[in-house]
Design a protein around this motif. Structure first.
Motif, PDB file in Angstrom:
ATOM      1  N   PHE A 149      -9.871  -0.599   2.431  1.00 29.63           N
ATOM      2  CA  PHE A 149      -9.074  -1.384   1.667  1.00 29.63           C
ATOM      3  C   PHE A 149      -9.246  -2.887   2.281  1.00 29.63           C
ATOM      4  O   PHE A 149      -8.707  -3.783   1.699  1.00 29.63           O
ATOM      5  CB  PHE A 149      -7.668  -1.206   1.795  1.00 29.63           C
ATOM      6  N   LEU A 196       0.814  -1.184   0.033  1.00 30.56           N
ATOM      7  CA  LEU A 196       0.062  -0.072   0.169  1.00 30.56           C
ATOM      8  C   LEU A 196       0.980   1.072   0.104  1.00 30.56           C
ATOM      9  O   LEU A 196       1.810   1.339   0.745  1.00 30.56           O
ATOM     10  CB  LEU A 196      -0.851  -0.101   1.403  1.00 30.56           C
ATOM     11  N   SER A 236       4.513  -1.510   2.866  1.00 30.91           N
ATOM     12  CA  SER A 236       4.117  -0.119   2.631  1.00 30.91           C
ATOM     13  C   SER A 236       5.256   0.713   1.685  1.00 30.91           C
ATOM     14  O   SER A 236       6.509   0.372   2.125  1.00 30.91           O
ATOM     15  CB  SER A 236       3.918   0.759   3.884  1.00 30.91           C
ATOM     16  N   THR A 285      -0.038  -2.537  -6.779  1.00 30.63           N
ATOM     17  CA  THR A 285       0.056  -1.933  -5.567  1.00 30.63           C
ATOM     18  C   THR A 285      -1.804  -2.395  -5.185  1.00 30.63           C
ATOM     19  O   THR A 285      -2.416  -2.544  -5.863  1.00 30.63           O
ATOM     20  CB  THR A 285       0.085  -0.688  -5.033  1.00 30.63           C
ATOM     21  N   ARG A 286      -1.846  -2.073  -3.719  1.00 35.02           N
ATOM     22  CA  ARG A 286      -3.231  -2.181  -3.031  1.00 35.02           C
ATOM     23  C   ARG A 286      -3.773  -1.032  -3.616  1.00 35.02           C
ATOM     24  O   ARG A 286      -5.412  -0.736  -3.494  1.00 35.02           O
ATOM     25  CB  ARG A 286      -3.164  -2.294  -1.751  1.00 35.02           C
TER      26      ARG A 286
END
Length: 200
Positions: free
Chosen positions: A180, A11, A38, A85-86
């Motif tokens: 998310f 993320l 991250s 990515t998320r």
């Protein structure tokens, strides 16, 4: 067998120079505790705000992220849509960063990464921090919402009966991560734990 990194995609966390950098810091702490990778990018003014609003060193904040990118590094992985990515959270999001993202005229990796998330139709959440708002701010927010971004100002939920600033921050960040589908355990859900007798 080689692990597939896309089973646990990162993320992106952007921290701009707006007041409220604690939201970005707490977000990084939660992701680290949950073992969710991250990628952090901070604006130059964010580093100044961190010094004003917290007792943390910049190196301590960076150490919370799996990977850190310099705000001027336009060649970073997160500047490309091919890097999966998320999505991205900008916490907090300044009006300048928001305006750049809304127009697509980006001047830093932070806003470029957000633009990429939008064009790839991934989730972009902007924790905008300003008040009061003029019509130009509101128009930019509407434009971003129409483009697929989620505007999520850090508004405390007083029904959770927070007893500290930390509790307020944790609940707000937890609600953002809900977007998310990431469970943090910090959100007091509405009517959670309501005494059944009180319902009668």
């Amino acid at each position: 067998m080689r692990a597939d990194p896309q089973q646990n995609p990162p993320l992106i966390v952007g921290i701009s120079g707006a007041s409220g950098v604690i939201y970005g810091v707490r977000l990084l702490q939660m992701l680290k505790a949950l073992r969710i990778p991250s990628h952090l990018v901070m604006s130059r003014s964010a580093e100044i705000t961190i010094a004003h609003e917290t007792d943390l060193k910049i190196a301590e904040v960076k150490a919370l992220a799996t990977q850190v990118h310099a705000h001027q590094d336009i060649a970073a992985a997160i500047s490309s849509g091919s890097f999966r990515t998320r999505g991205m959270i900008v916490a907090p999001c300044s009006m300048r960063s928001m305006s750049e993202i809304a127009t697509g005229v980006t001047s830093s990796l932070l806003t470029r990464a957000a633009d990429v998330v939008l064009k790839e139709r991934r989730r972009l959440v902007l924790m905008v921090r300003e008040t009061p708002l003029h019509t130009g701010h509101l128009r930019s927010m509407t434009q971003l919402s129409e483009m697929g971004a989620i505007i999520a100002p850090p508004v405390p939920a007083f029904y959770a009966r927070p007893d500290s600033i930390d509790a307020m921050v944790d609940h707000t960040v937890g609600r953002v991560l809900d977007l998310f589908e990431i469970e943090t355990g910090t959100v007091k859900r509405w009517r959670q734990g309501v005494d059944a007798e009180a319902e009668r």
